[in-house]
Design an enzyme around this catalytic site. Structure first.
Site, PDB file in Angstrom:
ATOM      1  N   ASN A   3       0.855  -1.230   0.129  1.00 33.95           N
ATOM      2  CA  ASN A   3       0.196   0.026   0.015  1.00 33.95           C
ATOM      3  C   ASN A   3       0.796   1.165  -0.052  1.00 33.95           C
ATOM      4  O   ASN A   3       2.338   1.174   0.083  1.00 33.95           O
ATOM      5  CB  ASN A   3      -0.821  -0.033   1.160  1.00 33.95           C
ATOM      6  CG  ASN A   3      -0.077  -0.276   2.493  1.00 33.95           C
ATOM      7  OD1 ASN A   3       0.510   0.693   3.034  1.00 33.95           O
ATOM      8  ND2 ASN A   3      -0.433  -1.387   3.124  1.00 33.95           N
ATOM      9  N   ASP A  10      -3.610  -5.933   4.099  1.00 32.32           N
ATOM     10  CA  ASP A  10      -4.802  -6.820   4.636  1.00 32.32           C
ATOM     11  C   ASP A  10      -4.866  -8.173   3.961  1.00 32.32           C
ATOM     12  O   ASP A  10      -5.396  -9.082   4.341  1.00 32.32           O
ATOM     13  CB  ASP A  10      -5.886  -6.301   4.239  1.00 32.32           C
ATOM     14  CG  ASP A  10      -6.085  -4.963   5.369  1.00 32.32           C
ATOM     15  OD1 ASP A  10      -6.146  -5.312   6.440  1.00 32.32           O
ATOM     16  OD2 ASP A  10      -6.509  -3.928   4.894  1.00 32.32           O
ATOM     17  N   LYS A  29       9.653 -16.535 -10.241  1.00 30.27           N
ATOM     18  CA  LYS A  29       8.905 -15.523 -11.039  1.00 30.27           C
ATOM     19  C   LYS A  29       7.747 -16.007 -11.981  1.00 30.27           C
ATOM     20  O   LYS A  29       8.292 -16.963 -12.702  1.00 30.27           O
ATOM     21  CB  LYS A  29       9.898 -14.919 -11.880  1.00 30.27           C
ATOM     22  CG  LYS A  29       9.401 -13.472 -12.397  1.00 30.27           C
ATOM     23  CD  LYS A  29      10.288 -12.658 -13.074  1.00 30.27           C
ATOM     24  CE  LYS A  29       9.796 -11.642 -13.964  1.00 30.27           C
ATOM     25  NZ  LYS A  29      10.425 -11.217 -14.945  1.00 30.27           N
ATOM     26  N   PHE A  60      -4.481   2.552  14.378  1.00 27.53           N
ATOM     27  CA  PHE A  60      -4.959   3.693  13.689  1.00 27.53           C
ATOM     28  C   PHE A  60      -6.038   3.333  12.965  1.00 27.53           C
ATOM     29  O   PHE A  60      -6.313   1.811  12.763  1.00 27.53           O
ATOM     30  CB  PHE A  60      -3.666   3.887  12.605  1.00 27.53           C
ATOM     31  CG  PHE A  60      -2.815   4.836  13.548  1.00 27.53           C
ATOM     32  CD1 PHE A  60      -2.036   4.669  14.546  1.00 27.53           C
ATOM     33  CD2 PHE A  60      -2.451   6.018  12.487  1.00 27.53           C
ATOM     34  CE1 PHE A  60      -1.240   5.770  15.051  1.00 27.53           C
ATOM     35  CE2 PHE A  60      -1.705   7.033  13.202  1.00 27.53           C
ATOM     36  CZ  PHE A  60      -0.952   6.855  14.290  1.00 27.53           C
ATOM     37  N   LYS A  95     -13.980   0.156  15.376  1.00 22.24           N
ATOM     38  CA  LYS A  95     -12.615  -0.623  15.606  1.00 22.24           C
ATOM     39  C   LYS A  95     -12.025  -0.592  17.030  1.00 22.24           C
ATOM     40  O   LYS A  95     -11.464  -1.604  17.383  1.00 22.24           O
ATOM     41  CB  LYS A  95     -11.425  -0.118  14.831  1.00 22.24           C
ATOM     42  CG  LYS A  95     -11.650  -0.557  13.229  1.00 22.24           C
ATOM     43  CD  LYS A  95     -10.738   0.369  12.276  1.00 22.24           C
ATOM     44  CE  LYS A  95     -11.059  -0.173  10.785  1.00 22.24           C
ATOM     45  NZ  LYS A  95     -10.454   0.781   9.688  1.00 22.24           N
ATOM     46  N   LYS A 137     -11.224  -4.325  18.491  1.00 20.94           N
ATOM     47  CA  LYS A 137      -9.828  -4.544  18.567  1.00 20.94           C
ATOM     48  C   LYS A 137      -9.578  -4.179  20.056  1.00 20.94           C
ATOM     49  O   LYS A 137      -8.479  -4.302  20.387  1.00 20.94           O
ATOM     50  CB  LYS A 137      -9.120  -4.001  17.805  1.00 20.94           C
ATOM     51  CG  LYS A 137      -9.376  -4.235  16.236  1.00 20.94           C
ATOM     52  CD  LYS A 137      -8.280  -3.589  15.058  1.00 20.94           C
ATOM     53  CE  LYS A 137      -8.760  -3.778  13.697  1.00 20.94           C
ATOM     54  NZ  LYS A 137      -7.521  -3.839  12.507  1.00 20.94           N
TER      55      LYS A 137
HETATM   56  N1  CTP Z   1      -3.877  -3.868  11.494  1.00 20.76           N
HETATM   57  C1  CTP Z   1      -3.221  -5.015  11.869  1.00 20.76           C
HETATM   58  N2  CTP Z   1      -3.044  -6.013  11.130  1.00 20.76           N
HETATM   59  C2  CTP Z   1      -3.633  -6.019  10.059  1.00 20.76           C
HETATM   60  C3  CTP Z   1      -4.427  -4.966   9.573  1.00 20.76           C
HETATM   61  C4  CTP Z   1      -4.446  -3.759  10.384  1.00 20.76           C
HETATM   62  O1  CTP Z   1      -2.470  -4.972  13.029  1.00 20.76           O
HETATM   63  N3  CTP Z   1      -3.470  -6.973   9.326  1.00 20.76           N
HETATM   64  C5  CTP Z   1      -3.767  -2.613  12.466  1.00 20.76           C
HETATM   65  C6  CTP Z   1      -3.458  -1.418  11.671  1.00 20.76           C
HETATM   66  O2  CTP Z   1      -1.946  -1.296  12.053  1.00 20.76           O
HETATM   67  C7  CTP Z   1      -4.203  -0.111  12.346  1.00 20.76           C
HETATM   68  C8  CTP Z   1      -5.284  -0.881  12.731  1.00 20.76           C
HETATM   69  O3  CTP Z   1      -5.061  -2.293  12.605  1.00 20.76           O
HETATM   70  O4  CTP Z   1      -3.627   0.259  13.614  1.00 20.76           O
HETATM   71  C9  CTP Z   1      -6.406  -0.678  11.591  1.00 20.76           C
HETATM   72  O5  CTP Z   1      -6.229  -0.707  10.582  1.00 20.76           O
HETATM   73  P1  CTP Z   1      -7.292  -0.465   9.334  1.00 20.76           P
HETATM   74  O6  CTP Z   1      -6.353  -0.642   7.989  1.00 20.76           O
HETATM   75  O7  CTP Z   1      -7.704   1.063   9.068  1.00 20.76           O
HETATM   76  O8  CTP Z   1      -8.554  -1.536   9.467  1.00 20.76           O
HETATM   77  P2  CTP Z   1      -8.447  -2.843   8.994  1.00 20.76           P
HETATM   78  O9  CTP Z   1      -8.198  -3.699  10.416  1.00 20.76           O
HETATM   79  O10 CTP Z   1      -7.890  -3.193   8.006  1.00 20.76           O
HETATM   80  O11 CTP Z   1     -10.115  -2.756   8.762  1.00 20.76           O
HETATM   81  P3  CTP Z   1     -10.895  -2.440   7.508  1.00 20.76           P
HETATM   82  O12 CTP Z   1     -10.505  -3.202   6.488  1.00 20.76           O
HETATM   83  O13 CTP Z   1     -12.367  -2.717   7.972  1.00 20.76           O
HETATM   84  O14 CTP Z   1     -10.864  -0.986   7.351  1.00 20.76           O
END
Ligand code: CTP
Length: 403
Positions: free
Chosen positions: A212, A281, A291, A325, A339, A343
């Protein structure tokens, strides 16, 4: 008063305002508060008052010129920057404020400003028209957004014989705020902060990955601010183009799985965890060891979710404070509240990543900081450095309520 090793060192930048005489009281005030003051004067200030006066008051030779023959000040600006806990510019003219705001470094004080990492406090003093001029106001706003603190001038009798805004604030106010800022440099002593930063990379094959836009800037600023406040910092980061703060224990990782391992290992040592990383994610379900050739291109890429690190650690917390975050493109508050619950967070920093010029890869951000009960307000648009201060202020506030 003797000057012991443990006295906080303050650099006082004195510029050419008629209110320069009040700088003597500022030196004395900081000394009474336990500080050791090094005065830096601009050349114009040295025309108003002899540097000798400040040398006698402070017990340190006043620094004026960047290139003095008998003193290698050009190097001193770097070594002095490491020693001090606070830089104060008082009185600060429109000129020095403009130089700070735009990064002009043509004398010791302006060069020094660019070298310091400590809090900076500026007390403007000038004629009312100059103070209220849109250019000066823009410069002040620029510095504010960068995290510089101000003691606004008072209204009163000015040297130009006008009544108006622009009179240097009372020395007690400047000293009082300065000592408060200095106090923050010890506020996380004895605490260990585990901070994550940057993106993760989920490899599809040895040369391609899912990731990302995260630059890591926010997490690095959070780590830096925690160090400034006296914490031990463990910084776990995905691939970024940033230099880690020198005193952080730096652990580099690639994938969400690597980050999970590093975070779980460090977690028992931490008092506070700040998950600023933008963990990817999704990962490829079956990453190829070789490859993938164009001719063998699969029709669809099978993906699987990565471990939710934050959720996992929050589930096993034993008194740690957990800060998450949230990156959102809509319904910021609603998603942030969800969240916090899902969490089990003590604090969340939610930001709208669809705002142009903010967030991803930018130096600026605006965030909604909510505590575990969902209380909090959005910040203004500020630099990530300033935002990291606001976040630590909120963390410390919550820590205070916990203990
Ligand atoms: N986070 C994490 N592990 C993941 C994804 C996210 O620990 N696999 C943590 C990020 O570091 C951040 C928080 O979860 O502190 C929220 O991340 P965010 O991407 O906003 O949310 P998601 O959990 O991915 O939820 P959504 O897809 O519903 O936005």
């Amino acid at each position: 008063m003797g000057r012991g090793e443990d006295m906080a060192k303050i650099a006082l930048g004195v510029t050419s305002s008629v209110s320069i005489y009040k700088a003597c009281e500022i030196v004395r005030g900081f000394q009474k508060g336990g500080g050791d003051v090094q005065v830096i004067m601009t050349q114009n200030a040295a025309k108003l008052v002899s540097p000798l006066l400040f040398t006698s008051l402070s017990g340190h030779k006043t620094i004026v010129d960047l290139f003095e023959d008998d003193h290698p000040w050009s190097v001193a600006h770097v070594s002095l920057a490491r020693e001090i806990g606070l830089l104060v510019a008082a009185p600060a003219t429109a000129n020095i404020i403009a130089k700070f705001a735009w990064g002009v470094a043509d004398d010791f004080l302006s060069t020094f400003y660019l070298t310091v990492e400590c809090p900076v406090l500026v007390a403007p003093a000038m004629n009312e028209a100059m103070y209220l001029h849109p250019q000066t106001q823009e410069n002040l706003a620029r510095l504010r957004a960068r995290g510089v603190e101000f003691i606004d001038p008072d209204k009163g009798y000015l040297a130009c014989k006008d009544e108006g805004w622009g009179r240097l604030a009372a020395p007690e106010r400047i000293v009082g705020r300065g000592l408060e800022l200095l106090g923050k440099t010890e506020s996380l002593k004895g605490k260990t902060a585990l901070v994550t930063a940057g993106p993760t990379r989920e490899f599809i094959d040895p040369v391609r990955f899912l990731s990302n836009r995260s630059s890591g800037k926010m997490g690095f600023e959070i780590a830096r601010e925690a160090l400034l406040r006296g914490a031990r910092v463990i910084l776990v980061s995905g691939p970024v183009n940033l230099v880690p703060p020198a005193r952080a224990e730096f652990i580099q990782v690639q994938s969400a799985e690597d980050m999970e391992k590093a975070v779980i290992k460090a977690f028992p040592k931490a008092d506070i965890v700040v998950m600023a990383a933008a963990v990817a994610d999704f990962a490829a379900a079956e990453p190829s060891l070789r490859k993938i050739k164009k001719l063998d291109l699969p029709e669809a890429l099978k993906i699987v979710p990565t471990p939710d690190i934050l959720k996992k650690i929050a589930a096993r917390k034993k008194g740690q404070m957990i800060v998450g975050f949230a990156a959102e493109t809509e319904n910021l508050r609603a998603h942030a509240l969800r969240k916090i619950k899902e969490k089990n967070l003590d604090l969340i920093v939610a930001n709208d990543v669809s705002e142009e010029g903010l967030g991803f890869d930018s130096d600026f951000n605006r965030a909604l900081i909510l505590n575990g009960r969902g209380q909090g307000r959005p910040t203004d648009k500020v630099s990530k450095r300033e935002l990291s201060r606001l976040i630590w202020d909120r963390i410390e506030e919550s820590l205070g309520k916990k203990s």
